[in-house]
Design a protein around this motif. Structure first.
Motif, PDB file in Angstrom:
ATOM      1  N   ASN A 151     -31.719 -23.681   7.892  1.00 48.87           N
ATOM      2  CA  ASN A 151     -31.972 -25.109   8.108  1.00 48.87           C
ATOM      3  C   ASN A 151     -31.212 -25.974   7.111  1.00 48.87           C
ATOM      4  N   TYR A 152     -30.830 -27.141   7.576  1.00 45.86           N
ATOM      5  CA  TYR A 152     -30.117 -28.122   6.766  1.00 45.86           C
ATOM      6  C   TYR A 152     -30.989 -29.376   6.781  1.00 45.86           C
ATOM      7  N   ILE A 153     -31.696 -29.608   5.666  1.00 47.87           N
ATOM      8  CA  ILE A 153     -32.670 -30.707   5.630  1.00 47.87           C
ATOM      9  C   ILE A 153     -32.068 -31.938   4.967  1.00 47.87           C
ATOM     10  N   ILE A 154     -32.163 -33.076   5.639  1.00 48.16           N
ATOM     11  CA  ILE A 154     -31.702 -34.329   5.040  1.00 48.16           C
ATOM     12  C   ILE A 154     -32.718 -34.705   3.959  1.00 48.16           C
ATOM     13  N   GLY A 155     -32.273 -34.729   2.712  1.00 45.08           N
ATOM     14  CA  GLY A 155     -33.200 -34.957   1.600  1.00 45.08           C
ATOM     15  C   GLY A 155     -33.374 -36.415   1.230  1.00 45.08           C
ATOM     16  N   TYR A 156     -32.815 -37.271   2.055  1.00 44.03           N
ATOM     17  CA  TYR A 156     -32.805 -38.700   1.777  1.00 44.03           C
ATOM     18  C   TYR A 156     -34.002 -39.385   2.434  1.00 44.03           C
ATOM     19  N   ALA A 157     -34.612 -40.348   1.752  1.00 39.96           N
ATOM     20  CA  ALA A 157     -35.691 -41.147   2.344  1.00 39.96           C
ATOM     21  C   ALA A 157     -35.632 -42.510   1.697  1.00 39.96           C
ATOM     22  N   LYS A 192     -36.222 -38.820  -2.453  1.00 42.59           N
ATOM     23  CA  LYS A 192     -37.588 -38.381  -2.740  1.00 42.59           C
ATOM     24  C   LYS A 192     -38.054 -37.252  -1.827  1.00 42.59           C
ATOM     25  N   THR A 193     -37.487 -37.157  -0.627  1.00 36.65           N
ATOM     26  CA  THR A 193     -37.827 -36.024   0.239  1.00 36.65           C
ATOM     27  C   THR A 193     -37.333 -34.731  -0.416  1.00 36.65           C
ATOM     28  N   ALA A 194     -36.104 -34.761  -0.920  1.00 37.52           N
ATOM     29  CA  ALA A 194     -35.571 -33.596  -1.637  1.00 37.52           C
ATOM     30  C   ALA A 194     -36.437 -33.270  -2.850  1.00 37.52           C
ATOM     31  N   HIS A 195     -36.849 -34.279  -3.587  1.00 36.48           N
ATOM     32  CA  HIS A 195     -37.645 -34.039  -4.803  1.00 36.48           C
ATOM     33  C   HIS A 195     -38.931 -33.295  -4.462  1.00 36.48           C
ATOM     34  N   GLY A 196     -39.601 -33.731  -3.400  1.00 40.72           N
ATOM     35  CA  GLY A 196     -40.844 -33.072  -2.991  1.00 40.72           C
ATOM     36  C   GLY A 196     -40.602 -31.615  -2.623  1.00 40.72           C
ATOM     37  N   LEU A 197     -39.510 -31.374  -1.889  1.00 40.05           N
ATOM     38  CA  LEU A 197     -39.223 -30.005  -1.437  1.00 40.05           C
ATOM     39  C   LEU A 197     -38.826 -29.108  -2.606  1.00 40.05           C
ATOM     40  N   ILE A 198     -38.143 -29.671  -3.585  1.00 37.96           N
ATOM     41  CA  ILE A 198     -37.764 -28.882  -4.765  1.00 37.96           C
ATOM     42  C   ILE A 198     -39.019 -28.515  -5.546  1.00 37.96           C
ATOM     43  N   LEU A 205     -29.113 -37.036  -5.450  1.00 37.14           N
ATOM     44  CA  LEU A 205     -30.219 -36.218  -5.959  1.00 37.14           C
ATOM     45  C   LEU A 205     -30.925 -36.851  -7.158  1.00 37.14           C
ATOM     46  N   ALA A 206     -30.139 -37.458  -8.043  1.00 35.47           N
ATOM     47  CA  ALA A 206     -30.733 -38.002  -9.264  1.00 35.47           C
ATOM     48  C   ALA A 206     -31.269 -39.421  -9.081  1.00 35.47           C
ATOM     49  N   THR A 207     -31.415 -39.880  -7.823  1.00 29.59           N
ATOM     50  CA  THR A 207     -31.933 -41.239  -7.561  1.00 29.59           C
ATOM     51  C   THR A 207     -33.265 -41.156  -6.806  1.00 29.59           C
ATOM     52  N   THR A 223     -23.903 -33.287  -9.149  1.00 27.90           N
ATOM     53  CA  THR A 223     -24.744 -32.452 -10.013  1.00 27.90           C
ATOM     54  C   THR A 223     -24.499 -30.957  -9.757  1.00 27.90           C
ATOM     55  N   ALA A 224     -23.459 -30.630  -8.953  1.00 29.21           N
ATOM     56  CA  ALA A 224     -23.197 -29.230  -8.587  1.00 29.21           C
ATOM     57  C   ALA A 224     -23.089 -28.341  -9.822  1.00 29.21           C
ATOM     58  N   GLY A 225     -23.621 -27.118  -9.699  1.00 27.22           N
ATOM     59  CA  GLY A 225     -23.575 -26.169 -10.802  1.00 27.22           C
ATOM     60  C   GLY A 225     -24.859 -26.162 -11.607  1.00 27.22           C
ATOM     61  N   LYS A 226     -25.643 -27.251 -11.533  1.00 31.98           N
ATOM     62  CA  LYS A 226     -26.908 -27.303 -12.273  1.00 31.98           C
ATOM     63  C   LYS A 226     -28.053 -26.731 -11.424  1.00 31.98           C
ATOM     64  N   ASP A 227     -29.231 -26.698 -12.017  1.00 36.62           N
ATOM     65  CA  ASP A 227     -30.426 -26.304 -11.281  1.00 36.62           C
ATOM     66  C   ASP A 227     -31.133 -27.581 -10.816  1.00 36.62           C
ATOM     67  N   ALA A 228     -31.556 -27.615  -9.558  1.00 42.08           N
ATOM     68  CA  ALA A 228     -32.124 -28.847  -8.995  1.00 42.08           C
ATOM     69  C   ALA A 228     -33.415 -29.247  -9.702  1.00 42.08           C
ATOM     70  N   GLY A 229     -34.205 -28.281 -10.118  1.00 43.27           N
ATOM     71  CA  GLY A 229     -35.434 -28.585 -10.851  1.00 43.27           C
ATOM     72  C   GLY A 229     -35.130 -29.261 -12.174  1.00 43.27           C
ATOM     73  N   GLU A 230     -34.099 -28.772 -12.825  1.00 45.25           N
ATOM     74  CA  GLU A 230     -33.730 -29.379 -14.116  1.00 45.25           C
ATOM     75  C   GLU A 230     -33.237 -30.813 -13.941  1.00 45.25           C
ATOM     76  N   VAL A 231     -32.460 -31.053 -12.871  1.00 45.05           N
ATOM     77  CA  VAL A 231     -31.991 -32.419 -12.612  1.00 45.05           C
ATOM     78  C   VAL A 231     -33.186 -33.330 -12.316  1.00 45.05           C
ATOM     79  N   LEU A 232     -34.163 -32.769 -11.588  1.00 46.30           N
ATOM     80  CA  LEU A 232     -35.320 -33.560 -11.163  1.00 46.30           C
ATOM     81  C   LEU A 232     -36.197 -33.983 -12.341  1.00 46.30           C
ATOM     82  N   ASP A 233     -36.659 -33.009 -13.100  1.00 50.87           N
ATOM     83  CA  ASP A 233     -37.592 -33.353 -14.189  1.00 50.87           C
ATOM     84  C   ASP A 233     -37.518 -32.390 -15.370  1.00 50.87           C
ATOM     85  N   GLY A 234     -36.367 -31.689 -15.488  1.00 55.51           N
ATOM     86  CA  GLY A 234     -36.180 -30.824 -16.646  1.00 55.51           C
ATOM     87  C   GLY A 234     -36.838 -29.458 -16.536  1.00 55.51           C
ATOM     88  N   VAL A 235     -37.481 -29.161 -15.385  1.00 57.32           N
ATOM     89  CA  VAL A 235     -38.130 -27.856 -15.215  1.00 57.32           C
ATOM     90  C   VAL A 235     -37.245 -26.952 -14.347  1.00 57.32           C
TER      91      VAL A 235
END
Lengths: 354, 354
Positions: free
Chosen positions: B76-82, B19-25, B13-15, B41-53
């Motif tokens: 749905n189970y979306i592969i967030g990897y690209a 980027k597919t996951a980042h767009g969807l978040i 997630l933090a790499t 990164t479990a337990g955190k908020d995905a937006g915060e991991v992405l860009d602090g929002v």
């Protein structure tokens, strides 16, 4: 496997739409071309219709006439048509069914796969004939991984200012010229015609999923260079850098590492072939050279296609373009490419020193 | 149809590979994102991991943990990897099988079709779950035919100097900004993430057979313009004009008729992302602007991605690039794009007058 073939052009032999046929008439090591089916030009020699050079390739009005007139029955029936979009014109259907019924292998470079067409599939099933779709995806595809960066053989790309302008023909003449001058050159084919002509390295660029185009190009270059010692790889360009229906060319420089370009141009054309009605003009050659430089390559020469120009007008354009651009301008079909050998040698020295 | 989804990023997630996951978040109108599976990164908020929002998208260590922790079971189970090449990393396989066994629809943007993988196909068959391969070819494809030339809506392309640099995000912010300023803008998506986010017009460029890329682009533009009155079409660019693994961008200008470009750039990157070991440097922005001009478009602005730079260093680069190029330089994530509205309006006036 029977490599004899007859080419179907369905009345289009004398048009740019038969460019696959034109390439095969000029030469193929994959197929032995016994004749062409094209009723308006039947009775003539296909080489003479193409460019006035007799090549002992007779033209017949029909498959039946061809089978009656030839010593041997051809094993393959090649669709000689190639046009933007790669869809088969309706008028070709009857001939294809007839060929399949007669047991010939139908060879097609269309995007539309003839083997998946119910009528053709049924005709093939009944007679036991085969259908070979040249553009059908072959897995697995390669993704670009940088191995091309370690290839020591210099690459030269033949790009063009338009489609169907003579890039492949100039590339082939260049390879032959190099060989005559003791330069070990190899051709990298990127179209279906090159494949049909028997090119040993290459892929069909326009039928490749976009993401794999550069990886397939890299794979072809790496494979050719690994096979034997070479002095030069000549890459067949596609389309044009600013062709409205599909720009192409940057790949060869940016991903294939071509540091030299021969730019094929038809000074008798003002607009992109087939797109005249939109008023889309071919950009000036001098600007194209600037674009090629920004992409990372030098233009070693401009090669002219003389269509629609008298010999005198063509010579005048040759002098004018050389004056305007400061780059050598050559006429591959009229004069050959021997005059370019010093430029090629000097490019190879520069690359060896780099 | 159930539009709820969970995104699998398998520790990435933090790499930039997610980027597919980042767009969807950041936002999707096609799927309702309930959470992300990413153990480090479990337990955190995905937006915060992405860009602090904070975006109220919880991260779980496993699908099991997600199902236990969420009010609703995702559909749905979306592969967030690209990543370059589009091949699925081995580490994702276990999670996919688990999702299929649990009856979730697996959504993938890989080039490699999960629906054709024997293990996944068998797991799907047993549980009755579906596999949706976003990149699977949908027939028939369009070939470029010039209809785009009659479209009166101006086009602006967001191009970039590298992959995964923020082109799609800047394009989306631009569309939202235009809407807030009463400019009717529409987004043309060209990647799998844009499709997953719910873009109504577009195609997946890198999964399209090369010969049809420009026709599919034209079709998307023509369809969007025919649907409702618009002031601007914003085209999502792909790759970079001189990206070694696959140059892209000329299509939007030459075939899509974009006369304006916003150029996305990450001044903190010296080399093409993922190709550092080859020493392949990203070319200077000023040269890129020259290349864009030769292709037929003006660069309205440079948009910066601040990765690897402190806020102060980023502001310094902003000033330096504006000085060097004479083009406005903006920070979409930090400042938004409201400052560009006068440039957009002036471009629209020029186009209306042309």
């Amino acid at each position: 496997m029977d490599h004899t073939a007859i080419i179907a052009t369905n009345g289009q032999l004398a048009t740019p739409y038969a460019k696959t046929a034109h390439g095969l008439i000029r030469g193929s090591s994959r197929y032995e071309i016994l004749g062409v089916i094209d009723s308006p030009t039947a009775g003539k020699d296909a080489g003479e219709v193409l460019d006035g050079v007799h090549r002992a390739v007779p033209i017949f009005a029909s498959l039946q006439a061809a089978c009656a007139g030839l010593d041997r029955k051809p094993g393959n029936y090649i669709i000689g048509y190639a046009a933007p979009g790669g869809q088969l014109p309706e008028a070709y259907r009857g001939g294809i069914v007839e060929a399949l019924e007669a047991g010939l292998t139908v060879v097609s470079g269309m995007h539309q796969f003839l083997s998946e067409d119910p009528e053709f599939a049924e005709a093939a099933r009944k007679s036991g004939a085969a259908i070979y779709d040249v553009r059908k995806r072959k897995a697995p595809l390669h993704f670009w991984n940088g191995t091309v960066l370690s290839v020591g053989v210099p690459r030269l790309a033949v790009l063009g200012t338009d489609c169907a302008v003579g890039k492949r023909t100039t590339a082939r003449i260049l390879v032959e010229t190099c060989l005559r001058h003791n330069l070990r050159a190899e051709f990298i084919s990127t179209g279906q015609t090159g494949w049909l002509q028997g090119a040993r390295h290459g892929f069909i660029l326009d039928a490749t999923l976009n993401d794999f185009v550069c990886g397939e190009l890299e794979h072809a270059i790496v494979s050719a260079a690994a096979e034997r010692a070479l002095d030069l790889l000549v890459l067949e360009g596609q389309s044009a850098l600013r062709h409205p229906a599909g720009p192409c060319g940057a790949e060869f420089i940016v991903s294939g590492g071509a540091r030299a370009v021969i730019l094929q141009h038809a000074p008798g054309r003002s607009h992109f072939e087939g797109y005249e009605k939109f008023g889309l003009r071919i950009p000036p050659v001098s600007e194209e050279i600037q674009l090629i430089r920004l992409l990372g390559a030098q233009t070693l020469a401009i090669a002219l296609n003389g269509e629609r120009l008298s010999p005198a007008a063509l010579r005048k354009e040759q002098a004018r373009l050389a004056e305007e651009t400061g780059v050598p301008v050559v006429l591959p079909l009229e004069d050959g490419l021997d005059a370019l050998v010093p430029q090629i040698r000097s490019f190879l020295s520069e690359e060896a020193a780099a």
